[in-house]
Motif scaffolding. Structure first.
Motif, PDB file in Angstrom:
ATOM      1  N   VAL A   1      77.452  36.350   8.491  1.00 20.04           N
ATOM      2  CA  VAL A   1      78.074  37.544   9.067  1.00 20.04           C
ATOM      3  C   VAL A   1      79.523  37.231   9.411  1.00 20.04           C
ATOM      4  O   VAL A   1      79.808  36.453  10.330  1.00 20.04           O
ATOM      5  CB  VAL A   1      77.325  38.010  10.335  1.00 20.04           C
ATOM      6  CG1 VAL A   1      77.887  39.349  10.803  1.00 20.04           C
ATOM      7  CG2 VAL A   1      75.830  38.112  10.082  1.00 20.04           C
ATOM      8  N   GLU A   2      80.435  37.822   8.658  1.00 18.78           N
ATOM      9  CA  GLU A   2      81.868  37.572   8.845  1.00 18.78           C
ATOM     10  C   GLU A   2      82.608  38.755   8.247  1.00 18.78           C
ATOM     11  O   GLU A   2      82.333  39.150   7.120  1.00 18.78           O
ATOM     12  CB  GLU A   2      82.232  36.252   8.144  1.00 18.78           C
ATOM     13  CG  GLU A   2      83.716  35.981   8.018  1.00 18.78           C
ATOM     14  CD  GLU A   2      84.423  35.898   9.360  1.00 18.78           C
ATOM     15  OE1 GLU A   2      84.076  35.029  10.163  1.00 18.78           O
ATOM     16  OE2 GLU A   2      85.320  36.742   9.613  1.00 18.78           O
ATOM     17  N   ASP A   3      83.538  39.330   9.017  1.00 17.47           N
ATOM     18  CA  ASP A   3      84.222  40.531   8.525  1.00 17.47           C
ATOM     19  C   ASP A   3      85.485  40.217   7.738  1.00 17.47           C
ATOM     20  O   ASP A   3      86.009  41.086   7.038  1.00 17.47           O
ATOM     21  CB  ASP A   3      84.542  41.487   9.683  1.00 17.47           C
ATOM     22  CG  ASP A   3      85.407  40.836  10.747  1.00 17.47           C
ATOM     23  OD1 ASP A   3      85.129  39.666  11.094  1.00 17.47           O
ATOM     24  OD2 ASP A   3      86.351  41.473  11.228  1.00 17.47           O
ATOM     25  N   GLU A   4      85.961  38.993   7.835  1.00 16.60           N
ATOM     26  CA  GLU A   4      87.190  38.651   7.117  1.00 16.60           C
ATOM     27  C   GLU A   4      86.804  38.284   5.670  1.00 16.60           C
ATOM     28  O   GLU A   4      86.124  37.275   5.450  1.00 16.60           O
ATOM     29  CB  GLU A   4      87.878  37.487   7.838  1.00 16.60           C
ATOM     30  CG  GLU A   4      89.377  37.476   7.682  1.00 16.60           C
ATOM     31  CD  GLU A   4      89.795  36.798   6.399  1.00 16.60           C
ATOM     32  OE1 GLU A   4      90.272  37.513   5.488  1.00 16.60           O
ATOM     33  OE2 GLU A   4      89.594  35.587   6.294  1.00 16.60           O
TER      34      GLU A   4
ATOM     35  N   LEU B   1      77.104  33.590  12.542  1.00 15.44           N
ATOM     36  CA  LEU B   1      77.495  34.876  13.121  1.00 15.44           C
ATOM     37  C   LEU B   1      78.877  34.815  13.754  1.00 15.44           C
ATOM     38  O   LEU B   1      79.075  34.177  14.794  1.00 15.44           O
ATOM     39  CB  LEU B   1      76.450  35.275  14.184  1.00 15.44           C
ATOM     40  CG  LEU B   1      76.670  36.564  14.961  1.00 15.44           C
ATOM     41  CD1 LEU B   1      76.534  37.789  14.050  1.00 15.44           C
ATOM     42  CD2 LEU B   1      75.674  36.667  16.126  1.00 15.44           C
ATOM     43  N   ASP B   2      79.818  35.506  13.132  1.00 14.69           N
ATOM     44  CA  ASP B   2      81.131  35.678  13.739  1.00 14.69           C
ATOM     45  C   ASP B   2      80.954  36.622  14.927  1.00 14.69           C
ATOM     46  O   ASP B   2      80.171  37.574  14.862  1.00 14.69           O
ATOM     47  CB  ASP B   2      82.085  36.279  12.698  1.00 14.69           C
ATOM     48  CG  ASP B   2      83.482  36.458  13.244  1.00 14.69           C
ATOM     49  OD1 ASP B   2      83.898  35.648  14.096  1.00 14.69           O
ATOM     50  OD2 ASP B   2      84.175  37.416  12.816  1.00 14.69           O
ATOM     51  N   LEU B   3      81.670  36.369  16.028  1.00 15.01           N
ATOM     52  CA  LEU B   3      81.472  37.237  17.205  1.00 15.01           C
ATOM     53  C   LEU B   3      82.351  38.478  17.169  1.00 15.01           C
ATOM     54  O   LEU B   3      81.953  39.549  17.622  1.00 15.01           O
ATOM     55  CB  LEU B   3      81.705  36.448  18.496  1.00 15.01           C
ATOM     56  CG  LEU B   3      80.615  35.431  18.860  1.00 15.01           C
ATOM     57  CD1 LEU B   3      80.888  34.845  20.239  1.00 15.01           C
ATOM     58  CD2 LEU B   3      79.215  36.021  18.801  1.00 15.01           C
ATOM     59  N   GLY B   4      83.558  38.341  16.608  1.00  9.26           N
ATOM     60  CA  GLY B   4      84.462  39.497  16.544  1.00  9.26           C
ATOM     61  C   GLY B   4      84.183  40.310  15.289  1.00  9.26           C
ATOM     62  O   GLY B   4      84.673  39.983  14.216  1.00  9.26           O
ATOM     63  N   LEU B   5      83.382  41.359  15.438  1.00  2.95           N
ATOM     64  CA  LEU B   5      82.944  42.145  14.277  1.00  2.95           C
ATOM     65  C   LEU B   5      83.205  43.629  14.499  1.00  2.95           C
ATOM     66  O   LEU B   5      83.132  44.106  15.631  1.00  2.95           O
ATOM     67  CB  LEU B   5      81.440  41.978  14.056  1.00  2.95           C
ATOM     68  CG  LEU B   5      80.922  40.628  13.601  1.00  2.95           C
ATOM     69  CD1 LEU B   5      79.400  40.627  13.674  1.00  2.95           C
ATOM     70  CD2 LEU B   5      81.390  40.306  12.194  1.00  2.95           C
TER      71      LEU B   5
ATOM     72  N   THR C   1      84.235  26.531  16.469  1.00  2.00           N
ATOM     73  CA  THR C   1      85.489  27.195  16.788  1.00  2.00           C
ATOM     74  C   THR C   1      86.332  27.281  15.522  1.00  2.00           C
ATOM     75  O   THR C   1      86.470  26.295  14.813  1.00  2.00           O
ATOM     76  CB  THR C   1      86.234  26.382  17.866  1.00  2.00           C
ATOM     77  OG1 THR C   1      85.363  26.246  18.994  1.00  2.00           O
ATOM     78  CG2 THR C   1      87.498  27.074  18.294  1.00  2.00           C
ATOM     79  N   LYS C   2      86.848  28.467  15.239  1.00  2.30           N
ATOM     80  CA  LYS C   2      87.723  28.637  14.072  1.00  2.30           C
ATOM     81  C   LYS C   2      89.098  28.037  14.364  1.00  2.30           C
ATOM     82  O   LYS C   2      89.593  28.223  15.475  1.00  2.30           O
ATOM     83  CB  LYS C   2      87.884  30.127  13.758  1.00  2.30           C
ATOM     84  CG  LYS C   2      86.647  30.792  13.222  1.00  2.30           C
ATOM     85  CD  LYS C   2      86.985  32.268  12.991  1.00  2.30           C
ATOM     86  CE  LYS C   2      85.796  33.033  12.460  1.00  2.30           C
ATOM     87  NZ  LYS C   2      86.117  34.458  12.245  1.00  2.30           N
ATOM     88  N   PRO C   3      89.751  27.383  13.409  1.00  2.00           N
ATOM     89  CA  PRO C   3      89.225  27.043  12.079  1.00  2.00           C
ATOM     90  C   PRO C   3      88.340  25.808  12.147  1.00  2.00           C
ATOM     91  O   PRO C   3      88.456  25.003  13.075  1.00  2.00           O
ATOM     92  CB  PRO C   3      90.499  26.747  11.283  1.00  2.00           C
ATOM     93  CG  PRO C   3      91.469  26.218  12.298  1.00  2.00           C
ATOM     94  CD  PRO C   3      91.136  26.896  13.596  1.00  2.00           C
TER      95      PRO C   3
HETATM   96 CA    CA Z   1      86.004  38.575  12.961  1.00  3.98          CA
END
Ligand code: CA
Length: 219
Positions: free
Chosen positions: A6-9, A50-54, A100-102
Motif C-alpha cells: 500500500v503506497e500512493d506514490e 502500509l504507507d501511513l500517508g494515504l 522510516t522513508k527513505p
Molecule cells: Ca504517502
C-alpha cells in the motif's frame, strides 16, 4: 508468500513491487486507504507494507479497522522521517514493525522475512526439514548440502510448506498464498508444482493428506 503493498506514490510503489516480486513474493497493490482496507479485509496476505500517508483513508485508520475486525496479518508501516509520534501511533494501532522513508530495499526485505517467519512460529532464517534446507535470505534450497534448482512457483510452494512443517495445508490455501489476486489462479496447477517438487526432494517429504491437502513430514 503474498504481500499487500500500500503506497500512493507511483514511482516508489512500482519500485517496491519489482523488489518484492524479485524476492519471490506475490504482490497485490493499493494506492489509497479505501482499496487497501478492502483488500486486507477480504483477501489473505502473509504481510502488509502500509504507507501511513494515504489518500481517501489514512493508513493509521486502515490499520485500526483491520485490527478491530480481528485481522492479524503482520503489518510493516512506512513512516515519514523525523516523525517519532507517527511510529508510536502506528505500533499502538497494531503495526508489527516500521521503516522510516527513505530506506534500503535490503532492510525492507529483511524485516518482512522476520515478520513472516515469526508469524509462522519460526525463529531461524534457515528453515530445515530433514536433509532439506531453505535459506529465506538467499532463496537457496539444498538437499544434503547440494543445491536444488527450483522454478519460482516450486520455490513458493516449498517456502510456504517449510514455514509450516507438520501442518496440513490445503490446495486452496497454497493457491491464496502463492498468487496475487489478478493472477489466473488454478488450484490444479498446485498439484503439478507439488509433483515436480517431489521429484527433486526426498520421497515422502511432502505427504498427500487425502481430501485435505499436503503436509511436510517432519523427520
Ligand atoms: Ca504517502
Amino acid at each position: 508468500m503474498r504481500i499487500l503493498l500500500v503506497e500512493d506514490e507511483p514511482t516508489l510503489r512500482a519500485q517496491l513491487r519489482e523488489v518484492l516480486q524479485a524476492a519471490a513474493y506475490a504482490v497485490d497493490e493499493a494506492d489509497n486507504g479505501r482499496d487497501a482496507h478492502f483488500l486486507g479485509d477480504t483477501e489473505t496476505f502473509d504481510a502488509v507494507v502500509l504507507d501511513l500517508g494515504l489518500p481517501v483513508l489514512d493508513g493509521l485508520t486502515v490499520l485500526k479497522r483491520w485490527r478491530d475486525a480481528g485481522r492479524t496479518m503482520p503489518v510493516l508501516i512506512l513512516t515519514a522521517r523525523d516523525n517519532w509520534s507517527e511510529k508510536v501511533a502506528g505500533i499502538d494501532a497494531g503495526a508489527d514493525d516500521y521503516l522510516t522513508k527513505p530506506f534500503h530495499w535490503e532492510e525492507l526485505l529483511a524485516r518482512l522475512r522476520a515478520l513472516i517467519r515469526r508469524a509462522a512460529g519460526q525463529a531461524s532464517p534457515v528453515l530445515r526439514c530433514g536433509d532439506v534446507q531453505l535459506d529465506t535470505r538467499s532463496g537457496r534450497v539444498t538437499l544434503g548440502g547440494q543445491p536444488v534448482v527450483l522454478t519460482s512457483h516450486e520455490f513458493k510452494v516449498l517456502d510456504y510448506l517449510m514455514h509450516r512443517p507438520g501442518a496440513v495445508v490445503s490446495r486452496g490455501e497454497l493457491t491464496e498464498h502463492i498468487y496475487a489476486q489478478d493472477f489466473d489462479r488454478d488450484s490444479n496447477t498446485i498439484e503439478v508444482f507439488v509433483g515436480r517438487l517431489r521429484k527433486k526432494l526426498p520421497p515422502g517429504l511432502i505427504e498427500t493428506v487425502r481430501g485435505l491437502g499436503y503436509r511436510l513430514v517432519v523427520a
